[in-house]
Write a protein that holds these residues in place. Structure first.
Motif, PDB file in Angstrom:
ATOM      1  N   UNK A  73      -5.182  -7.672  -5.530  1.00 10.35           N
ATOM      2  CA  UNK A  73      -3.922  -7.764  -6.783  1.00 10.35           C
ATOM      3  C   UNK A  73      -2.928  -6.808  -6.144  1.00 10.35           C
ATOM      4  N   UNK A  74      -3.203  -6.322  -4.750  1.00  6.85           N
ATOM      5  CA  UNK A  74      -2.369  -5.085  -4.218  1.00  6.85           C
ATOM      6  C   UNK A  74      -1.508  -5.599  -3.143  1.00  6.85           C
ATOM      7  N   UNK A  75      -0.452  -5.779  -3.399  1.00  4.57           N
ATOM      8  CA  UNK A  75       0.693  -6.361  -2.460  1.00  4.57           C
ATOM      9  C   UNK A  75       0.735  -5.332  -1.157  1.00  4.57           C
ATOM     10  N   UNK A  76       1.079  -5.769   0.113  1.00  8.55           N
ATOM     11  CA  UNK A  76       1.354  -4.777   1.084  1.00  8.55           C
ATOM     12  C   UNK A  76       2.391  -5.152   1.725  1.00  8.55           C
ATOM     13  N   UNK A  77       2.489  -6.481   2.276  1.00 10.02           N
ATOM     14  CA  UNK A  77       3.867  -6.902   3.084  1.00 10.02           C
ATOM     15  C   UNK A  77       4.624  -7.651   1.891  1.00 10.02           C
ATOM     16  N   UNK A  78       5.784  -7.464   1.820  1.00  4.20           N
ATOM     17  CA  UNK A  78       6.730  -8.169   0.846  1.00  4.20           C
ATOM     18  C   UNK A  78       7.769  -8.853   1.833  1.00  4.20           C
ATOM     19  N   UNK A  79       7.326  -9.924   2.378  1.00  6.21           N
ATOM     20  CA  UNK A  79       8.551 -11.121   2.993  1.00  6.21           C
ATOM     21  C   UNK A  79       8.870 -10.571   4.256  1.00  6.21           C
TER      22      UNK A  79
ATOM     23  N   UNK B  63       2.336   2.084   5.661  1.00  9.43           N
ATOM     24  CA  UNK B  63       3.635   1.274   5.752  1.00  9.43           C
ATOM     25  C   UNK B  63       3.399  -0.138   5.880  1.00  9.43           C
ATOM     26  N   UNK B  64       2.211  -0.537   6.204  1.00 11.49           N
ATOM     27  CA  UNK B  64       1.853  -2.263   6.305  1.00 11.49           C
ATOM     28  C   UNK B  64       1.429  -2.561   7.850  1.00 11.49           C
ATOM     29  N   UNK B  65       1.626  -1.620   8.728  1.00 13.15           N
ATOM     30  CA  UNK B  65       1.716  -1.900  10.266  1.00 13.15           C
ATOM     31  C   UNK B  65       0.368  -2.709  10.498  1.00 13.15           C
ATOM     32  N   UNK B  66      -0.815  -1.982  10.088  1.00 13.86           N
ATOM     33  CA  UNK B  66      -2.146  -2.716  10.575  1.00 13.86           C
ATOM     34  C   UNK B  66      -2.278  -3.866   9.706  1.00 13.86           C
TER      35      UNK B  66
END
Length: 235
Positions: free
Chosen positions: A15-21, A40-43
């Motif tokens: 349920x945890x979002x990492x990348x947002x569009x 940050x969401x790089x990996x």
């Protein structure tokens, strides 16, 4: 020519979002650096490109084709190879055995395997010197060289390198970054994930990510004119 195109990518864990569009492109024949701090969401981004994670929405297009639900192995066959964070070499196998495992999708093409093996040793002469040494006995820098060399064994069109400089001395990190220029010159496009802004002098394009969104995209001389470390990564 656009080799990789990311469109409106939304990815999360449970349920945890990492990348947002997320949206960006990587052009064929360039070195692109994706910079950002931890979390940050790089990996997550490169793992999704490699097929290790599936997006909730959005698309990953490679050479104009939507990769959809293609498996990681199918993406390797299509020309995408990942050098993962933490190196993940096989410690009880020799340097040569580790490299040959990277060529698994081309194992029936002995000429290509031999050519890629020679290329890996040319990029990283230290690997040739330690060809029969167990990977687990190598230094951290040597293991990173091995991980990059192994990823190149499938003869990719796009090489993804996740945190090559992590845990390395500045000198060894620079050695790895310098090799990306040679890899590019030999026809492979490179997308590097980094926290270390020291990779910027070796990049044609830079993307900066914060909390799952891109906050900066720059090319060419722009990378030298803006102090990206202070502006986005903290002084």
């Amino acid at each position: 020519m656009t080799l990789l195109k990311i469109e409106s990518l939304v990815v999360g864990y449970d349920a945890f979002p990492v990348l947002h569009g997320v949206d960006f492109e990587v052009q064929e024949g360039e070195v692109c650096v994706l910079l950002g701090l931890n979390g940050a969401g790089k990996t997550t981004t490169v793992s999704t490109i490699a097929g290790l994670l599936r997006p909730r929405s959005g698309r990953v297009l490679f050479d104009g084709k939507d990769l959809g639900r293609k498996s990681p192995s199918a993406r390797v066959s299509a020309g995408i190879s990942l050098c993962p964070e933490g190196r993940r070499v096989f410690p009880r196998l020799t340097v040569r055995q580790n490299l040959r495992l990277g060529a698994w999708t081309r194992r029936r093409d002995s000429k290509t395997v031999k050519r890629q093996l020679d290329l890996a040793y040319d990029y990283f002469p230290r690997l040739a010197e330690r060809e029969e040494q167990l990977a687990g006995t190598l230094s951290g820098g040597e293991q990173q060289m091995l991980a990059v060399g192994r990823a190149l064994m499938s003869r990719p069109r796009l090489l993804l390198i996740d945190e090559a400089s992590l845990g390395l001395s500045p000198t060894v990190a620079k050695t790895v970054w310098e090799v990306t220029s040679r890899i590019k010159a030999d026809g492979t496009t490179v997308l590097m994930v980094e926290q270390n802004a020291g990779a910027l002098p070796f990049a044609d394009r830079a993307l900066i990510m914060e909390k799952g969104t891109l906050v900066y995209t720059g090319v060419g001389d722009e990378l030298r004119q803006v102090n990206l470390r202070e502006a986005y990564l903290g002084a």
